[in-house]
Design an enzyme around this catalytic site. Structure first.
Site, PDB file in Angstrom:
ATOM      1  N   ARG B 109      35.617  17.812 -23.118  1.00 46.42           N
ATOM      2  CA  ARG B 109      36.616  16.925 -22.933  1.00 46.42           C
ATOM      3  C   ARG B 109      37.286  17.414 -21.388  1.00 46.42           C
ATOM      4  O   ARG B 109      37.721  16.471 -20.803  1.00 46.42           O
ATOM      5  CB  ARG B 109      37.630  17.058 -23.963  1.00 46.42           C
ATOM      6  N   TRP B 181      40.077  29.486 -11.246  1.00 47.97           N
ATOM      7  CA  TRP B 181      40.251  28.732 -12.554  1.00 47.97           C
ATOM      8  C   TRP B 181      39.986  27.290 -12.374  1.00 47.97           C
ATOM      9  O   TRP B 181      40.672  26.449 -13.124  1.00 47.97           O
ATOM     10  CB  TRP B 181      41.366  29.137 -13.316  1.00 47.97           C
ATOM     11  N   LEU B 357      36.764  29.892 -44.086  1.00 45.62           N
ATOM     12  CA  LEU B 357      35.414  29.818 -44.041  1.00 45.62           C
ATOM     13  C   LEU B 357      34.731  31.371 -44.179  1.00 45.62           C
ATOM     14  O   LEU B 357      33.661  31.543 -44.266  1.00 45.62           O
ATOM     15  CB  LEU B 357      34.697  29.368 -42.724  1.00 45.62           C
ATOM     16  N   GLU B 382      46.728  23.735 -17.764  1.00 49.54           N
ATOM     17  CA  GLU B 382      47.480  22.633 -17.570  1.00 49.54           C
ATOM     18  C   GLU B 382      49.087  22.635 -18.004  1.00 49.54           C
ATOM     19  O   GLU B 382      49.636  21.860 -18.874  1.00 49.54           O
ATOM     20  CB  GLU B 382      46.665  21.446 -18.225  1.00 49.54           C
ATOM     21  N   THR B 384      51.415  26.396 -19.233  1.00 57.34           N
ATOM     22  CA  THR B 384      51.287  27.177 -20.498  1.00 57.34           C
ATOM     23  C   THR B 384      52.162  26.441 -21.310  1.00 57.34           C
ATOM     24  O   THR B 384      53.104  25.876 -21.273  1.00 57.34           O
ATOM     25  CB  THR B 384      51.748  28.492 -20.226  1.00 57.34           C
TER      26      THR B 384
END
Lengths: 259, 403
Positions: B109, B181, B357, B382, B384
């Site tokens: 994505r 980044w 799980l 994008e 914090t």
């Protein structure tokens, strides 16, 4: 080449199925998808169009008035126009009635090549392609796993237990396809946008000159009696102990034709 | 007038079917046919093409580049932009695509978000006609991969302090500095880079191979492992003045791109959360302890009920946000709210799913730890969680706690 792909609207394979008291599948609009087997027919139609310049692909569907959305889904994969045959009198039609309607619609549209999926995922009767061919007096190349069109001849390969048959027929012809024939494309975002602008005609029975009494529940010659869920419970068999367990496992595998 | 009492009575006699566990509020019914088609198409693509391979890529730390042609063929790159080879779809359609892609992996994505919202969007919104013609069709078809350079090693939440400069020299600009980044950096053919020029912050299109421009990938990541993260270096990198984006100046440029991208992230988080919830739900019904499925225990049911509730809330939030955006009425604070809430809840869902799980949850057999680790990045990139908190705080009080 004038290519017509016949497509049925079926409920999504994962949707909960329910039936009316007279054993008709209750169809919910939000569960409706193009019959998964027909996706291979659509893909084959689009591939033949790509191979034969100047060809057109029409998606032909018989279904409820809301099936326009499902025809658009098919048109999002590609193709030029959609035709939906829809009429209240068609509800409850059996396979032969469906074939009558498709044959009449195909006569009206005109065709060189008609492509079907080999069955519909809901009813799984699998006789509509052959019945339609019979009614049109046209050949049917059934269960095609490969299709080549050359001039005025269509040639298919059909996988049988012992190998492949190669079968040819003069055009115009009908073809039913199996899953091995191709890998259907996903509709693209542009295809989804474009599908809204493609022409989609709806025919009623009167447009096809069909007497309502001969189709639908009124004209049905077959009747569904019941429908049961497939039991998915797994049946295991456990062989315990050193005494002959291995031999029994081997015997079981031989019986299953695994060994 | 509607007789509400008799309508209610009629309703009482009508038995409402139990909604499916993965759509408890029948949000499906709020979508139109196009929207469902987009969702179902991307969902099918992810199930067939992404899920079988993504665990291996995550483990190997490689981006599944082989998927790029298929993603481009689907038309997902810049799908919400109009013209130049893009599909021109609605914000809701774009959001649904992000949601389904992130059901697969946040890294995939992220690739699509960066390409469409951070690299293509600024060219589409602020570029010259020549720039649009030159880059957008190739970026939509996946021939050119794009990245977006705003964050620097020393400037993350405070981009206005950036140290990268663009000095005008005749018909060129000379870039100096570095960006950190940067998703897609190492595989990008085109970088949209923001730098301080004489007249303020400006955007520049830098092509791979330009002398003075190099990239180095960040390795040894524990999150977004199926995604390329890089540093961009500019050492006296000379680019034609024609590569500057003419129609924007100041921080508004990059911030508007981020607003587009984090809109998609808010949706994407729903997908990651749903993957974790479905995995935990399925497991809870088949895992037997003390002679019954663990889903029959109250503690497990409390976890599942919370997950299901948060998922419904997150999906309704993004759908309303998308509707506002399609009307042209979405405010950035609403994007901040949705991004903050949905990523926060998705991360929590991933952690709780992992607990259901048990030990199985830490393996790549199940998607939950992969999503949990990915979401740790999504939580701070994008904008914090903290900055979005302050954006909402400023919006409701009228008082800025930062800047």
């Amino acid at each position: 080449m004038n290519i017509v792909v016949c497509m049925k609207e079926t409920p999504s394979t994962t949707a909960e199925k329910s039936f009316s008291p007279d054993m008709r599948l209750e169809r919910r609009k939000e569960d409706a998808i193009p019959n998964p087997f027909d996706e291979y027919a659509i893909e084959e139609g689009l591939r033949q169009q790509e191979k034969h310049a100047g060809s057109t692909v029409t998606i032909l569907c018989m279904g409820p008035a809301t099936a326009t959305d499902t025809v658009r889904k098919a048109l999002a994969m590609g193709g030029d126009r959609g035709v939906l045959v829809s009429d209240d009198a068609l509800a409850g039609s059996d396979a032969i009635s469906t074939a009558h309607v498709l044959a009449a619609a195909l006569k009206k549209i005109g065709f060189d090549l008609v492509i079907f999926g080999n069955a519909a995922a809901d009813a799984y009767g699998g006789i509509v392609p052959s019945a339609t061919a019979e009614l049109l007096g046209a050949p049917l190349l059934s269960y095609a796993s490969k299709l080549d069109v050359d001039g005025s001849t269509a040639t298919i390969e059909r996988q049988a237990d012992i190998g492949y048959n190669t079968v040819a027929a003069p055009m115009p012809t009908l073809v039913s396809v199996v899953k091995a024939i191709n890998e259907p494309r996903y509709p693209s975002m542009k295809g989804i946008m474009a599908s809204k602008k493609k022409p989609l005609d709806t025919f009623a029975l009167a447009d096809l000159g069909i007497d309502p009494a001969t189709v639908g529940a009124a004209g049905a010659r077959e009747k569904a009696l019941s429908a049961e869920k497939v039991s998915t419970q797994r049946k295991g068999e456990i062989f315990i102990g050193n005494e002959g367990a291995a031999d029994r496992v081997v015997a079981f595998l031989v019986e299953q034709k695994v060994l | 007038m509607v007789d509400t009492a008799s309508a209610r009575k009629a309703h009482q006699n009508h038995k409402v079917a139990l909604p499916p566990a993965t759509d408890l509020y029948n949000i499906n019914s709020l979508l139109n046919e196009d929207e469902r088609m987009v969702r179902d198409t991307v969902r099918e693509f992810v199930k067939e093409q992404v899920l079988p391979i993504i665990g291996e890529h995550f483990e190997a730390g490689t981006f599944p580049r082989d998927l790029i042609p298929a993603v481009a063929q689907l038309g997902l790159l810049g799908m919400h932009l109009e013209g130049y080879g893009c599909a021109g779809m609605s914000a809701v359609c774009y959001g649904l695509a992000c949601q389904e892609l992130e059901f697969g992996d946040s890294g995939l994505r992220s690739f699509v978000s960066v390409q469409g919202s951070l690299a293509m969007f600024p060219i589409w919104a602020f570029g010259s006609e020549e720039q649009k013609q030159k880059y957008l069709p190739k970026m939509a078809s996946g021939e050119f991969i794009g990245c977006f350079g705003l964050t620097e090693p020393d400037f993350g939440s405070n981009p206005s302090g950036m140290a990268t400069t663009a000095r005008k020299d005749g018909d060129s600009y000379i870039l100096n500095g570095s960006k950190m980044w940067i998703t897609n950096g190492g595989i990008a053919d085109v970088a949209v880079v923001w730098a301080k020029a004489e007249d303020g912050i400006r955007g520049f299109i830098v092509e791979r191979g330009t002398p003075g421009f190099t990239t180095s990938d960040v390795t040894h990541k524990l999150s977004l492992r199926a995604s390329v993260t890089s540093e961009l270096h500019f050492g006296d990198c000379r680019i034609p003045a024609a590569n500057m984006l003419p129609d924007v100046r100041g921080l508004r440029g990059p911030l508007s791109c981020l607003d587009e991208a984090r809109y998609g992230i808010a949706w994407g988080a729903n997908g990651a959360a749903r993957a974790c919830y479905e995995s935990a739900l399925d497991y809870s019904k088949t895992r037997i302890q003390f002679d019954k499925p663990i889903g029959a225990f109250q503690l497990t049911q409390a976890k599942l009920a919370d997950m299901a509730t948060e998922l419904v809330k997150g999906e309704l939030l993004t759908l309303q946000l998308g509707r506002l955006k399609d009307q042209g009425n979405a405010h950035p604070v609403q994007v901040s709210l949705a991004k903050r809430n949905n990523v926060r809840q998705a991360l929590n869902t991933a952690r709780v799913a992992r607990s259901i799980l048990g030990a199985n949850g830490i393996t790549l057999e199940y998607p939950v730890s992969r999503h949990m680790n990915n979401l740790e990045s999504v939580y701070t990139y994008e904008g914090t969680d903290e900055i979005h908190t302050l954006v909402i705080g400023q919006a409701v009080t009228g008082l800025a706690a930062f800047e």
